[in-house]
Design a protein around this motif. Structure first.
Motif, PDB file in Angstrom:
ATOM      1  N   GLN A  13       0.833  -1.211   0.000  1.00 44.07           N
ATOM      2  CA  GLN A  13       0.000   0.000   0.000  1.00 44.07           C
ATOM      3  C   GLN A  13       0.864   1.258   0.000  1.00 44.07           C
ATOM      4  OE1 GLN A  13      -2.988  -0.057   3.172  1.00 44.07           O
ATOM      5  NE2 GLN A  13      -3.230  -2.257   2.872  1.00 44.07           N
ATOM      6  N   LYS A  17       1.049   3.996  -2.976  1.00 41.04           N
ATOM      7  CA  LYS A  17       0.807   5.421  -2.748  1.00 41.04           C
ATOM      8  C   LYS A  17       1.993   6.248  -3.239  1.00 41.04           C
ATOM      9  CE  LYS A  17      -1.931   8.603  -1.081  1.00 41.04           C
ATOM     10  NZ  LYS A  17      -3.298   8.781  -1.603  1.00 41.04           N
ATOM     11  N   PHE A  74       4.969  12.442   2.631  1.00 41.17           N
ATOM     12  CA  PHE A  74       3.526  12.226   2.748  1.00 41.17           C
ATOM     13  C   PHE A  74       3.276  11.174   3.816  1.00 41.17           C
ATOM     14  CE2 PHE A  74      -0.553  10.204   1.706  1.00 41.17           C
ATOM     15  CZ  PHE A  74      -1.369  11.328   1.730  1.00 41.17           C
ATOM     16  N   MET A  76       0.637   8.827   5.279  1.00 41.44           N
ATOM     17  CA  MET A  76      -0.657   8.226   4.937  1.00 41.44           C
ATOM     18  C   MET A  76      -1.612   8.209   6.124  1.00 41.44           C
ATOM     19  SD  MET A  76       0.604   5.075   2.494  1.00 41.44           S
ATOM     20  CE  MET A  76      -1.056   4.355   2.352  1.00 41.44           C
ATOM     21  N   ASP A  77      -1.083   7.970   7.322  1.00 40.58           N
ATOM     22  CA  ASP A  77      -1.948   7.874   8.502  1.00 40.58           C
ATOM     23  C   ASP A  77      -2.607   9.211   8.854  1.00 40.58           C
ATOM     24  OD1 ASP A  77      -1.284   5.195   8.749  1.00 40.58           O
ATOM     25  OD2 ASP A  77       0.419   5.606  10.044  1.00 40.58           O
ATOM     26  N   TYR A  78      -1.955  10.303   8.476  1.00 41.71           N
ATOM     27  CA  TYR A  78      -2.503  11.638   8.738  1.00 41.71           C
ATOM     28  C   TYR A  78      -3.117  12.272   7.491  1.00 41.71           C
ATOM     29  CZ  TYR A  78       0.270  11.489  13.064  1.00 41.71           C
ATOM     30  OH  TYR A  78       0.800  11.151  14.268  1.00 41.71           O
ATOM     31  N   ASP A  79      -2.833  11.678   6.319  1.00 38.71           N
ATOM     32  CA  ASP A  79      -3.236  12.263   5.040  1.00 38.71           C
ATOM     33  C   ASP A  79      -2.731  13.708   4.922  1.00 38.71           C
ATOM     34  OD1 ASP A  79      -4.405  12.199   2.503  1.00 38.71           O
ATOM     35  OD2 ASP A  79      -6.312  13.009   3.218  1.00 38.71           O
ATOM     36  N   GLN A  80      -1.437  13.866   5.255  1.00 39.51           N
ATOM     37  CA  GLN A  80      -0.820  15.190   5.238  1.00 39.51           C
ATOM     38  C   GLN A  80       0.497  15.152   4.469  1.00 39.51           C
ATOM     39  OE1 GLN A  80      -0.344  16.279   9.370  1.00 39.51           O
ATOM     40  NE2 GLN A  80      -2.427  17.077   9.542  1.00 39.51           N
ATOM     41  N   SER A  81       0.815  16.299   3.844  1.00 35.21           N
ATOM     42  CA  SER A  81       2.055  16.431   3.081  1.00 35.21           C
ATOM     43  C   SER A  81       2.959  17.483   3.714  1.00 35.21           C
ATOM     44  CB  SER A  81       1.762  16.854   1.633  1.00 35.21           C
ATOM     45  OG  SER A  81       0.973  15.887   0.987  1.00 35.21           O
ATOM     46  N   VAL A 120       7.096   8.378   1.455  1.00 41.04           N
ATOM     47  CA  VAL A 120       5.729   8.088   1.902  1.00 41.04           C
ATOM     48  C   VAL A 120       5.838   7.045   3.008  1.00 41.04           C
ATOM     49  CG1 VAL A 120       3.500   7.067   1.274  1.00 41.04           C
ATOM     50  CG2 VAL A 120       4.675   8.578  -0.335  1.00 41.04           C
ATOM     51  N   ALA A 122       3.583   4.840   6.347  1.00 41.93           N
ATOM     52  CA  ALA A 122       2.367   4.479   7.084  1.00 41.93           C
ATOM     53  C   ALA A 122       2.756   3.401   8.082  1.00 41.93           C
ATOM     54  CB  ALA A 122       1.279   3.974   6.141  1.00 41.93           C
TER      55      ALA A 122
END
Length: 391
Positions: A13, A17, A74, A76-81, A120, A122
């Motif tokens: 995953q 991403k 990035f 993934m757990d926060y959906d933040q960049s 990236v 997670a």
């Protein structure tokens, strides 16, 4: 109960991403685990002994070079960049990038050339549960950048870099244990680490029919950072009191119970409580590994209970929820030991439990916990796994 995401599923995953964001197929993917510490809490920054192990929950990171001098991250757990230059590095208000940027800063200070990179990540490490997700992220970063830029660092150097990143860039004066366990973990073994010399010994932990059960209080340890640093200062204050009479003493590792009773006790009752916990906890680690060598897990479990008593009453880093859980499970058949784990003020309790009673135990405890503490109980069954590696 929390289902564990299959390792390669989560790794794929993250890679997927990464390709989606950066249009790169062959990113380097690294796995860096969280840790449990069976016994030996708050001893690491006092040059004492700890007994951690890497677990089967981890941070997964995909990373590749950029052609410019920028860092693009990035979560993934926060959906933040996050985007910023490799130099100069400044802390981010998002906070999570700082665990990565701090590692980059340490590498730069050592004279290593780190170019721009995309990343990236997670994890299936529950945040705030005391399983050292931050150390796993720092360890993943050090390991990945070493691979990516061919820095030639050995494992211990990467451990030190990860620790200094947290100390100096993030601002938490943690010891070396979390990063050490994440990097040096070995499947089905615990590590007795001497935090003064960094000598370490592996001990088999294949206790038939037993499991490591983590009961998550779901209390975020919001006090942990500030109180952690205060506890460290209190330990240092105790050392200074002892040094007036015993100049050879460098840390609580060198202090005996007699020194504390004679010197620190009459001078400062609170400092005495803090320091006596650490001295007693060191002794528990050493005696506990002797228990494991003899196969006496029941005796080891009793030392876990004694550790919790000290954490709650002397070091005062527990919380009502953790105290309740330890007290409750201590009455149940099939539970050999339990204690607060991690920095304190929430997170998980670690429990040694016979595998065949886990379902019944959690079914009984969860509604009682909800009624007593008005919180939902979550739990995780941990397996001891290998440390940081390329997936």
């Amino acid at each position: 109960m929390i289902a564990t995401t299959p390792v390669y599923s989560l790794a794929s995953q993250v890679a997927k991403k990464f390709k989606e964001i950066f249009s790169v197929d062959d990113a380097l993917v690294v796995r860096s685990p969280g840790r449990v510490n069976l016994i030996g809490e708050h001893t690491d920054y006092n040059n004492g002994f700890v007994l951690p192990a890497a677990i089967d929950k981890a941070i997964f990171m995909a990373i590749d070079r950029r052609s410019d001098e920028e860092v693009h991250l990035f979560a993934m757990d926060y959906d933040q960049s996050y985007r910023g230059p490799v130099k100069p590095l400044t802390p981010s208000a998002l906070h999570w990038p700082n665990y990565i940027l701090g590692v980059v800063e340490q590498l730069q200070q050592m004279g290593h050339s780190v170019g721009g990179f995309n990343c990236v990540f997670a994890g299936d490490l529950p945040l705030g549960a005391g399983l050292s997700s931050s150390a796993a992220l720092e360890s993943a970063t050090a390991f990945a950048l070493n691979q990516l830029f061919g820095l030639g660092l050995d494992t211990m150097t990467m451990v030190r870099i990860a620790q200094k990143a947290e100390n100096e860039f993030v601002g938490l004066q943690c010891g070396i244990m979390d990063m050490f366990a994440s990097m040096f973990g070995r499947k089905d073994q615990v590590i007795r680490l001497d935090c003064q010399s960094l000598d370490y010994t592996y001990f088999p932990f294949q206790t038939n029919g037993l499991r490591i059960l983590l009961l998550d209080t779901k209390v975020e340890h919001s006090l942990a950072s500030s109180e952690y640093n205060i506890r460290r200062q209190q330990c240092e204050a105790g050392v200074k009191l002892v040094q007036k009479h015993h100049p050879h003493v460098k840390s609580l590792r060198d202090v005996t119970a007699g020194m504390l009773a004679d010197i620190v006790g009459p001078a400062d009752e609170l400092i005495y409580k803090r320091c006596s916990f650490v001295v007693e906890e060191n002794a528990r680690v050493l005696a506990g590994t002797e228990d494991l060598q003899r196969g006496d897990v029941a005796a080891f479990g009793q030392k876990m209970y004694a550790s919790h008593e000290g954490l709650s009453r002397k070091y005062e880093v527990s919380c009502p929820e953790s105290d309740w859980l330890v007290e409750q499970v201590s009455r149940e058949e099939g539970v050999l030991g339990a204690r607060q784990m991690g920095g304190g003020f929430g997170g998980c309790t670690i429990n040694l439990v016979k595998a065949d009673v886990i379902d019944g135990l959690t079914a009984k405890i969860a509604p009682l916990y909800r009624k007593a503490m008005n919180r939902e109980l979550k739990w995780y069954i941990g397996q001891i796994e290998n440390g940081t590696s390329v997936v």
